[in-house]
Design a protein around this motif. Structure first.
Motif, PDB file in Angstrom:
ATOM      1  N   UNK A  37      -2.442  -3.767  23.049  1.00  0.00           N
ATOM      2  CA  UNK A  37      -1.095  -4.348  23.084  1.00  0.00           C
ATOM      3  C   UNK A  37      -0.710  -4.970  21.749  1.00  0.00           C
ATOM      4  N   UNK A  38      -1.479  -4.674  20.706  1.00  0.00           N
ATOM      5  CA  UNK A  38      -1.057  -5.180  19.397  1.00  0.00           C
ATOM      6  C   UNK A  38      -1.398  -4.193  18.294  1.00  0.00           C
ATOM      7  N   UNK A  39      -0.901  -4.481  17.109  1.00  0.00           N
ATOM      8  CA  UNK A  39      -1.249  -3.732  15.901  1.00  0.00           C
ATOM      9  C   UNK A  39      -1.659  -4.757  14.868  1.00  0.00           C
ATOM     10  N   UNK A  40      -2.835  -4.576  14.287  1.00  0.00           N
ATOM     11  CA  UNK A  40      -3.319  -5.515  13.293  1.00  0.00           C
ATOM     12  C   UNK A  40      -3.409  -4.790  11.960  1.00  0.00           C
ATOM     13  N   UNK A  41      -2.809  -5.374  10.950  1.00  0.00           N
ATOM     14  CA  UNK A  41      -2.879  -4.741   9.632  1.00  0.00           C
ATOM     15  C   UNK A  41      -1.960  -5.419   8.652  1.00  0.00           C
ATOM     16  N   UNK A  42      -1.585  -4.677   7.639  1.00  0.00           N
ATOM     17  CA  UNK A  42      -0.727  -5.242   6.609  1.00  0.00           C
ATOM     18  C   UNK A  42       0.687  -4.705   6.771  1.00  0.00           C
ATOM     19  N   UNK A  43       1.685  -5.498   6.358  1.00  0.00           N
ATOM     20  CA  UNK A  43       3.067  -5.059   6.570  1.00  0.00           C
ATOM     21  C   UNK A  43       3.448  -3.889   5.672  1.00  0.00           C
ATOM     22  N   UNK A  44       4.466  -3.158   6.134  1.00  0.00           N
ATOM     23  CA  UNK A  44       4.965  -2.002   5.396  1.00  0.00           C
ATOM     24  C   UNK A  44       5.402  -2.407   3.992  1.00  0.00           C
ATOM     25  N   UNK A  45       6.148  -3.525   3.935  1.00  0.00           N
ATOM     26  CA  UNK A  45       6.671  -3.996   2.651  1.00  0.00           C
ATOM     27  C   UNK A  45       6.029  -5.307   2.311  1.00  0.00           C
TER      28      UNK A  45
END
Lengths: 375, 569
Positions: free
Chosen positions: B244-252
């Motif tokens: 139910x989530x996405x963990x990572x770095x933002x697109x921008x």
């Protein structure tokens, strides 16, 4: 950017009417006044006064300032290197001519190398930038089930049904069925116009240009051959019918190989034991189609000691002494044998066309095509 | 006021007044992209496609897709005065008379190889991690379609220069078409505009190569990316990562910068290869003529499996009612390809039917945690690999100094035995790796520290698996077993099959195989700390599905140390 929290970005960029419904805290903007973002900076953020701004998701400063300082210099150096490489690329283009193998080699080396460095340096610079200058963050974004909610689905269902009912597609079978009936020939029509992409095969695959009395010429130099020119058993020679130089459509089927054997080496065709048709040979010279009966590659490899003909594509192997019978590989039938003789001057000639179709199997080939030389 | 604010207030506002993009752009810019090295594979495919478009456009400025016979008098003197098609002559001109032309040609060819290779490896990554599962089945099917389009595009592309090697490839294409029952002869005559070679095949392949297939690929790539964007990328298991989530770095600005750099890396690698590794030197092959061929003729790697199938298949054919069934051609040309394409395309749906797993999945499987799927995948890879190797059997025979025929005979058996062996070996390896994971969860990580007990016994100190390691090891997609009982919480369980129907029984049997897995220790979170080195009685050897009566092993021996649940969490 350092003084701008991320919370400013969404609402402040533009002052449209719609924005105000969604962002009621943004003050109304009168045409001609500075946009709100500017107002914040000049007059102070009204939100900041009311409540503390939400914590920023992305820190403004690198995680390790000392490392960032080094990385910044390194990345900048790489960008400068890239610029120099691009200039070198242009210089190499202007300065290095081609028009010969050696010159092309030099040009390719210079252009390729400068181009590679130009790309690599920017790429490496950016990676160093991202990893060491940008603060290390890990954000978590919520994921919601992809399916629409039940009310949304219901609403769409109603819309869809309403539309279908309004159109009458369900209630009026006459319209529906005639439309379907109309689309069938319409779909066939584009296929019909492809008809002229090629002629119908007819019997064209069953014949080559070889005719009785047609001389065999060595493929390439196009010189005729005498049976007497072969003194000893030798190599395989590729021959073509005389008069069709560079005619690929003709040669693609008619190209033939001839092999001289020592007396007694050829294994004659007998009932129950297929072999070389001796009537179609001259002085132990035998001629076979060069087009493999598998998928049509030229059978270009010949091993003199074993008299095996090998197709380099898929390794079908034929016994040249025994009517080019298949010894191994995916070819389903022997290479067709060409009946040959000599004319009055002693030159090698065909005494007829191939008696069976040459080349790969095709639907209309039929059982007769598999008889090899034995007709 | 900073420059960025000025930009947003000025240009940004200008656009927003017209497009109303601030809200959605904000969401897009903060879109989180999970990180894993294997996620870069698809990007390689994407960027090599961009490189292909750029270099391909350059090549069209100079290439003449014409089979008109001319006599060459250009810069490549060894072929001076030789008859050739305009297509071949213009390829020579691109190579030797256009500055940068050879580089562009070589980058185009290398990028094509990188493109198909990246698609294939990306496809395997998605398969082995189960990233094709709901809700991504559609994107999987699009991907499989693009693989087929990509190697077809490659085949048509390298056929354009009309050199000896590619002309031989076209001759084989003709032979294969002729071998197709009923319509084959007509297909061949319509494609070639008559008998082989004719004067139409190069211009026809050209327009298919530069317009039709690239257009289709572009459309499918767009759909592929939009779906990925909309559904959000999958993530590998790890601490805090759930369905139910996405963990990572933002697109921008993170992902944007990284992916831009990755494009340049891919371009640089293609350029480096083209600088130092010569590819498709058509001037050495010479112009096509129907009589010539060189030994060791091989297509580009991505067509090798079809070539191998043609080499391997025995010379079977039928003559029936005056017609010829060329089993020796159309079966090897179509059946292995059909098995691979169909198998890949339907697998997500077959797996879902067998497991009854209708949930959304966003955390990828580690390949070991789906032992049967991984084993099936490796069987497929082996099947493909044997076909591919057989496609170079002459080179292999020469290299190993063995008989050419022996290589083919081996391949004829290996194509059946190899996938079966690969299946069982892979499955054992996966189960073994699962046992290792369970062992670490139960007994902790070896520290390398040896301690002597007062009794004189030596033991090795272990440290409980914690943090990210524990999260990764415990990430399992527990598959429901069929028939399953409707769960109390009302969640949709798989419907019980009609127990006596053949299909139902088959499904249950397949389900037993597909859910085979080493169970995690019960009471997850047990982290047996340091200081037990004795008597590991409960080695979890039994396989869950192998023995229905078997209880999942308990947390192993508990005598050795204190229970450090959550330690290091």
């Amino acid at each position: 950017m350092s003084e701008t929290g991320p919370g400013h970005l969404p609402g402040d960029g533009a002052g449209q009417e719609h924005e105000q419904e969604e962002e009621p805290r943004v003050p109304h903007r009168v045409i001609g006044t500075p946009p709100p973002a500017m107002a914040h900076t000049l007059l102070g953020d009204p939100r900041a006064a009311a409540e503390p701004p939400p914590p920023r998701e992305l820190p403004a400063e690198p995680s390790n300032p000392a490392k960032a300082w080094t990385a910044e210099r390194l990345a900048a150096a790489l960008f400068v290197l890239s610029a120099l490489a691009s200039i070198a690329f242009i210089a190499a283009y202007v300065g290095l001519e081609v028009h010969s193998v050696d010159a092309t080699l030099r040009s390719n080396l210079a252009l390729g190398l400068s181009m590679s460095v130009a790309f690599l340096a920017i790429a490496a610079g950016i990676v160093i930038w991202v990893r060491n200058v940008m603060p290390d963050v890990e954000l978590v974004e919520e994921r919601h089930p992809l399916a629409s909610t039940e009310p949304e689905r219901e609403e769409f269902k109603e819309t869809f049904t309403e539309g279908a009912e309004a159109s009458g597609i369900a209630k009026r079978p006459l319209l529906r069925r005639t439309l379907i009936a109309a689309s069938v020939p319409l779909a066939v029509a584009p296929l019909v116009v492809l008809r002229d992409m090629g002629p119908l095969p007819g019997t064209s695959l069953r014949h080559t240009v070889w005719r009785k009395g047609m001389r065999m010429v060595v493929y390439g130099p196009n010189t005729p051959l005498r049976a007497a020119d072969f003194s000893t058993p030798g190599q395989m020679i590729t021959v073509a019918p005389e008069g069709f130089p560079e005619n690929q459509d003709v040669l693609a089927k008619a190209v033939t190989i001839i092999i001289k054997f020592a007396p007694g080496q050829l294994i004659p065709d007998r009932p129950g034991s297929p072999g070389t048709v001796m009537n179609w040979t001259v002085d132990d010279i035998v001629a076979y189609s060069k087009i493999c009966t598998h998928v049509g590659c030229p059978v270009a490899l010949y091993e003199q000691t074993t008299h095996h003909i090998l197709c380099p594509c898929h390794q079908s192997t034929f016994d040249a002494a025994q009517g080019a019978q298949v010894l191994f590989g995916p070819a389903p039938r022997p290479l067709p044998q060409l009946p040959i003789g000599t004319d009055a001057e002693g030159f090698l000639i065909a005494t007829s066309d191939y008696r069976v179709p040459v080349g790969p199997s095709f639907w209309e080939l039929g059982a007769s095509g598999f008889r090899g030389g034995n007709e | 006021m900073s420059a960025t604010e000025k930009l947003i207030d000025g240009t940004g506002a200008w656009f927003d007044d017209r497009l109303r993009g601030a809200k959605i752009m904000r969401t897009w810019f903060r879109k989180v992209f999970p990180d894993h090295w294997s996620f870069l594979l698809g990007e390689i495919a994407l960027y090599s496609f961009v490189i292909l478009l750029l270099t391909g456009t350059f090549l069209t400025l100079f290439f003449q897709p014409s089979m008109t016979d001319i006599v060459y008098h250009g810069s490549y003197t060894p072929l001076d005065g030789v008859h050739m098609s305009e297509a071949y002559a213009s390829t020579l001109n691109i190579s030797f008379d256009v500055r940068g032309g050879l580089l562009m040609r070589q980058i185009h060819h290398w990028a094509a190889i990188v493109f198909v290779a990246a698609i294939m490896v990306h496809l395997l990554r998605v398969f082995f991690t189960g990233a094709f599962r709901k809700p991504r089945e559609l994107n999987w099917v699009i991907g499989v379609t693009m693989w087929v389009l990509a190697f077809t595009e490659g085949l048509f592309g390298y056929s354009l220069p009309d050199d000896l090697l590619s002309g031989t490839g076209l001759r084989i294409l003709e032979g294969v078409l002729l071998g197709i029952p009923i319509v084959g002869t007509y297909l061949s005559f319509f494609l070639f505009g008559g008998q082989f070679p004719g004067h139409l095949i190069i211009p026809r392949l050209y327009i298919i190569h530069v317009l039709l297939i690239p257009g289709l690929l572009l459309a499918l790539i767009t759909a592929h990316l939009l779906l990925m964007w909309h559904q959000k990328h999958t993530q590998m298991p790890g601490k805090g990562r759930t369905d139910t989530n996405v963990v990572g770095q933002p697109f921008y600005p993170y992902f944007m910068a990284k992916t831009g750099a990755w494009f340049l890396f891919v371009f640089a690698i293609c350029a480096l290869l083209s600088t130092f590794a010569q590819i498709n030197p058509i001037w050495i092959y010479g112009p096509y003529n129907p009589s010539g061929i060189s030994a060791g003729s091989q297509p580009d790697f991505y067509m090798g499996f079809l070539e191998g199938a043609l080499r391997m298949w025995p010379s079977w054919r039928w003559n029936m009612l005056g017609h010829t069934w060329a089993f020796n051609v159309f079966v090897p040309a179509l059946v292995p390809l059909g098995i691979l394409i169909t198998g890949l395309a339907v697998w997500p749906f077959v797996e879902q039917w067998i497991t009854g797993d209708r949930r959304e999945h966003h955390v990828n499987d580690r390949p070991r945690n789906a032992p049967t799927r991984t084993a099936i995948g490796m069987a497929g890879v082996t099947f493909y690999g044997i076909l591919w190797l057989e496609g170079a059997n002459d080179v292999i025979a020469n290299w190993l100094n063995i008989s050419l025929y022996v290589t083919t005979e081996i391949a004829r058996y290996a194509i059946f035995i190899g996938p079966v062996v690969a299946y069982f070996v892979t499955k054992r390896i996966c189960l073994g790796l699962q046992r290792k994971d369970v062992h670490i969860l139960e007994h902790g990580v070896e520290t390398g520290i040896i301690r002597q007990l007062p009794s004189g016994e030596y033991i090795e100190v272990t440290r409980p698996a914690s943090g990210n390691l524990r999260a990764v090891l415990e990430a399992r997609n527990e598959l429901p077993r069929v028939p399953a009982i409707k769960r109390a919480d009302g969640d949709e369980g798989p419907p019980p099959p009609s127990a006596r129907s053949g299909i139902g029984r088959l499904r249950v049997a397949l389900n037993r195989v597909l859910t085979e897995s080493i169970p995690l220790p019960t009471g997850n979170g047990h982290g047996h700390g340091d200081g037990h080195g004795n008597g590991h009685a409960a080695e979890p050897a039994a396989i869950a599905s192998g023995d229905p009566g078997h209880q999942a092993p308990g947390g192993g021996p508990t005598d050795g140390g204190d229970d450090r649940q959550g330690a290091g969490g």
